[in-house]
Motif scaffolding. Structure first.
Motif, PDB file in Angstrom:
ATOM      1  N   GLU A  34       0.824  -1.201   0.000  1.00 21.76           N
ATOM      2  CA  GLU A  34       0.000   0.000   0.000  1.00 21.76           C
ATOM      3  C   GLU A  34       0.864   1.258   0.000  1.00 21.76           C
ATOM      4  O   GLU A  34       2.014   1.255   0.446  1.00 21.76           O
ATOM      5  CB  GLU A  34      -0.950   0.021   1.196  1.00 21.76           C
ATOM      6  N   LEU A  35       0.274   2.312  -0.523  1.00 20.73           N
ATOM      7  CA  LEU A  35       0.891   3.636  -0.504  1.00 20.73           C
ATOM      8  C   LEU A  35       0.944   4.133   0.930  1.00 20.73           C
ATOM      9  O   LEU A  35      -0.080   4.160   1.616  1.00 20.73           O
ATOM     10  CB  LEU A  35       0.060   4.582  -1.371  1.00 20.73           C
ATOM     11  N   VAL A  36       2.145   4.519   1.403  1.00 17.06           N
ATOM     12  CA  VAL A  36       2.258   4.960   2.788  1.00 17.06           C
ATOM     13  C   VAL A  36       2.784   6.387   2.939  1.00 17.06           C
ATOM     14  O   VAL A  36       2.509   7.041   3.950  1.00 17.06           O
ATOM     15  CB  VAL A  36       3.154   4.018   3.624  1.00 17.06           C
ATOM     16  N   SER A  37       3.546   6.881   1.956  1.00 17.24           N
ATOM     17  CA  SER A  37       4.165   8.186   2.155  1.00 17.24           C
ATOM     18  C   SER A  37       4.728   8.694   0.840  1.00 17.24           C
ATOM     19  O   SER A  37       4.687   8.008  -0.188  1.00 17.24           O
ATOM     20  CB  SER A  37       5.288   8.073   3.196  1.00 17.24           C
ATOM     21  N   SER A  48      -3.568   6.082   0.197  1.00 17.71           N
ATOM     22  CA  SER A  48      -3.077   5.574   1.468  1.00 17.71           C
ATOM     23  C   SER A  48      -4.237   5.051   2.303  1.00 17.71           C
ATOM     24  O   SER A  48      -5.397   5.400   2.080  1.00 17.71           O
ATOM     25  CB  SER A  48      -2.331   6.672   2.223  1.00 17.71           C
ATOM     26  N   HIS A  49      -3.918   4.238   3.296  1.00 19.16           N
ATOM     27  CA  HIS A  49      -4.950   3.690   4.165  1.00 19.16           C
ATOM     28  C   HIS A  49      -5.478   4.744   5.125  1.00 19.16           C
ATOM     29  O   HIS A  49      -6.673   4.768   5.435  1.00 19.16           O
ATOM     30  CB  HIS A  49      -4.374   2.519   4.967  1.00 19.16           C
ATOM     31  N   GLY A  76       0.597  10.873   6.310  1.00 14.85           N
ATOM     32  CA  GLY A  76       1.077  10.753   4.936  1.00 14.85           C
ATOM     33  C   GLY A  76       0.800  11.978   4.094  1.00 14.85           C
ATOM     34  O   GLY A  76       1.272  12.087   2.964  1.00 14.85           O
TER      35      GLY A  76
END
Length: 225
Positions: free
Chosen positions: A95-98, A221-222, A151
């Motif tokens: 997953e996209l985090v930053s 992002s989550h 993020g």
């Protein structure tokens, strides 16, 4: 010297680099290349060229805990030590985090984040070996390792010499824009990042938009969902 910052790279967390490789090929239609190890953080990565007219000199980093490395003496960057994140990576995949902003005056930009009551952490010197030689940089790492504002606010980096994107072949993937939710006015004014769109909540703290061989792809992002 003019005070500048620019989008440097997008960070995707994975449970393993092989998991991240398969995800990238399926989701973005391109294969990332081997990066290297980060002894300071106990991580390793793979990289994909995503430079575009909107975001020149930019790459995507798939990062995971390196099982062969010694555990670091501090929390790993990008929240990789977070148990909930690791559980999601195991169950639903990368997953996209930053994201990371490139600065030519990292300490000045760091003070801009401190003025916004954020905790960007101290600036540390890091490096990793590559087939093309040593890459060296300075980076501000939050003490708890977690992305700033979930993020929405980037980590800061200043390269010393070479840049990873200059060594990566074209991939057919290009980053066109970033949308953030939770970036304060004072941060936006201090960093002046483009092309950033600030949106209202609710929604993901960070979204990244790409042109890919599979068409237009947006990652979220989550945090904030």
């Amino acid at each position: 010297m003019q005070l500048e910052s620019a989008i440097d790279h997008i960070v995707i967390a994975a449970q393993t680099l092989d998991q991240g490789q398969a995800w990238c090929e399926e989701r973005l239609g391109a294969s990332p290349l081997p990066g290297g190890q980060h002894p300071l953080m106990g991580t390793h990565n793979r990289l994909l060229q995503i430079s575009s007219p909107e975001c020149p000199q930019c790459y995507l980093e798939i990062i995971a805990i390196d099982p062969a490395a010694k555990p670091p003496r501090r929390p790993r960057w990008f929240g990789l030590d977070d148990a909930a994140l690791q559980a999601r990576l195991a169950s639903t995949g990368p997953e996209l985090v930053s994201y990371v902003a490139r600065s030519n005056q990292i300490n000045t930009h760091r003070w801009a984040l401190l003025a916004a009551h954020l905790q960007p952490g101290e600036v540390v010197t890091a490096s990793r070996q590559t087939p093309n030689g040593l890459l060296e940089w300075q980076i501000a790492i939050p003490d708890d390792g977690r992305p700033l504002a979930g993020g929405a606010v980037p980590m800061l980096i200043q390269w010393q010499g070479g840049h990873p994107a200059d060594r990566l072949p074209e991939s057919g993937v290009g980053l066109t824009a970033i949308t953030v939710r939770g970036m304060a006015d004072i941060v936006a004014q201090g960093l002046k990042l483009q092309p950033i769109t600030r949106a209202s909540r609710p929604g993901a703290a960070l979204s990244a938009h790409f042109n890919t061989p599979k068409g237009t792809v947006t990652l979220h992002s989550h945090t904030g969902l």
